[in-house]
Scaffold this active site. Structure first.
Site, PDB file in Angstrom:
ATOM      1  N   CYS A 185      11.601 -12.378 -24.782  1.00 29.40           N
ATOM      2  CA  CYS A 185      11.190 -12.363 -26.184  1.00 29.40           C
ATOM      3  C   CYS A 185      11.525 -13.666 -26.909  1.00 29.40           C
ATOM      4  O   CYS A 185      11.065 -13.883 -28.033  1.00 29.40           O
ATOM      5  CB  CYS A 185      11.804 -11.179 -26.921  1.00 29.40           C
ATOM      6  SG  CYS A 185      13.563 -10.959 -26.633  1.00 29.40           S
ATOM      7  N   HIS A 231       7.756  -6.663 -33.842  1.00 26.73           N
ATOM      8  CA  HIS A 231       8.274  -7.640 -32.877  1.00 26.73           C
ATOM      9  C   HIS A 231       7.325  -7.754 -31.682  1.00 26.73           C
ATOM     10  O   HIS A 231       7.526  -7.102 -30.663  1.00 26.73           O
ATOM     11  CB  HIS A 231       9.669  -7.195 -32.424  1.00 26.73           C
ATOM     12  CG  HIS A 231      10.320  -8.072 -31.410  1.00 26.73           C
ATOM     13  ND1 HIS A 231       9.998  -9.404 -31.236  1.00 26.73           N
ATOM     14  CD2 HIS A 231      11.297  -7.799 -30.486  1.00 26.73           C
ATOM     15  CE1 HIS A 231      10.748  -9.906 -30.268  1.00 26.73           C
ATOM     16  NE2 HIS A 231      11.529  -8.954 -29.787  1.00 26.73           N
TER      17      HIS A 231
END
Length: 381
Positions: free
Chosen positions: A86, A338
């Site tokens: 991420c 996200h």
């Protein structure tokens, strides 16, 4: 050594997993951003040295190269796709800034893209045609050796327990995030970082995960995801679809073009932490970054810290001795979502548009037990 500046950074609105953007492949999510960039800086598009994009759960290949070609950029421009989980989008921007510094190029497009909705399923390949067992599906790739690779929820609970972050504090922080995002959407602040999309004839210009009327009381009523836990769907981010990119160039070139403002890249750090406490990665990353630059935390007036879970954000805030007023001043990923690799570019776009700071940091905790952080200085001619 040359100096690198970020002069433009935008993102799409983020869609929920299985939501409004579920039919769009990563290349299609990037297309409106490339188009907006070409309209804003047509004079530099043929001078781009490379396109650097993060992508984690895509279907393979080189998303950066394919997306730039589909957007109509010059076929002489190469593309590279990075995977630091991420943290990939932020790492791509760091990579591009360093390339400018070492004179490997003058103009780069960098960022990230993710479609969790379109991510392919992965199954274990049979070792023999005679295997009779049912296919084994992998929910995700392993990030660390067995026994050191908790789920994201388990890791968030580990952080909450290790750093004594209460359920109440996590819920209060989540409510703050939704409240701030709603406020700064309504006053037009966040709109400056967004390139709207048209989906089935309708304008899509706001993050789909946002709940503007969410209250602490409603958050308190949610059940923990794990037995006797503190992490809930309310004080965690969602899985999302979206993209974000930035235009990075040599400062001398920006000055010659008459560009008046942007962000000057100062330095960046990527480091590792205990994989079972992966969300705490921003703490050593930011600490090392400040030490290298001979700065104190008091010198930093804006910090964009990715909100994967309230527990890890609050633990990072406490360990770094941050004032809450400096952190995610317009809210964060618990409200906006996200989309993995796109999130780092979103942090950079937020910093670029955020007023009233001199030194700013974007930082993320990363799957597998890592953290990265990048330091910018506000730049004006």
């Amino acid at each position: 050594m040359k100096e690198a500046v970020v002069i433009w950074a935008k993102r799409t609105p983020f869609g929920k997993y299985g939501g409004a953007l579920r039919h769009l492949e990563p290349e299609a999510l990037l297309l409106p951003l490339f188009q907006n960039l070409k309209q804003t800086f047509p004079e530099v598009m043929d001078q781009v040295d490379d396109v650097v994009l993060g992508n984690v759960v895509g279907n393979g290949g080189n998303v950066a190269r394919k997306s730039l070609l589909e957007a109509g950029l010059n076929h002489r421009i190469p593309g590279i796709t990075l995977d630091r989980q991420c943290g990939s989008g932020l790492e791509s921007i760091i990579y591009a800034c360093r390339m400018v510094q070492c004179e490997a190029g003058k103009v780069f497009i960098a960022g990230g893209v993710e479609s969790t909705s379109r991510a392919p399923w992965k199954i274990k390949r049979p070792q023999s045609v005679y295997e009779m067992q049912l296919p084994q599906f992998f929910e995700r790739a392993s990030f660390a050796p067995e026994g050191q690779d908790p789920s994201m929820i388990e890791a968030a609970e580990n952080v909450a327990q290790h750093y004594n972050i209460s359920r109440n504090d996590q819920d209060l922080f989540a409510a703050r995030s939704h409240r701030l995002v709603a406020t700064h959407f309504n006053n037009g602040d966040i709109n400056r970082e967004i390139v709207p999309l048209t989906i089935k004839g309708a304008l899509f210009d706001r993050d789909e995960s946002l709940k503007p009327n969410l209250t602490e009381a409603r958050l308190h009523r949610l059940r923990p995801i794990l037995p006797n836990g503190t992490v809930t769907v309310g004080n965690s981010c969602m899985k999302n679809d979206g993209a974000g990119i930035a235009l990075i160039m040599e400062k001398e070139m920006a000055v010659a073009m008459g560009i008046k403002w942007g962000m000057l890249y100062r330095d960046a750090v990527t480091t590792g932490v205990d994989p079972t406490l992966l969300g705490i990665g921003p703490v050593p990353a930011v600490s090392q970054l400040l030490k290298r630059q001979k700065l104190n935390i008091e010198d930093i007036s804006a910090i964009e810290l990715n909100e994967a879970f309230s527990s890890q954000v609050l633990a990072s805030i406490n360990e770094l001795h941050l004032g809450l007023d400096k952190v995610n001043q317009w809210g964060g990923a618990i409200a906006t979502g996200h989309p993995y690799s796109a999130s780092g570019a979103a942090l950079v776009a937020r910093l670029l548009n955020l007023p009233n700071w001199q030194y700013g940091i974007a930082t993320m905790g990363i799957g597998g037990g890592m953290g990265n952080a990048v330091l910018f200085e506000k730049w004006r001619q």
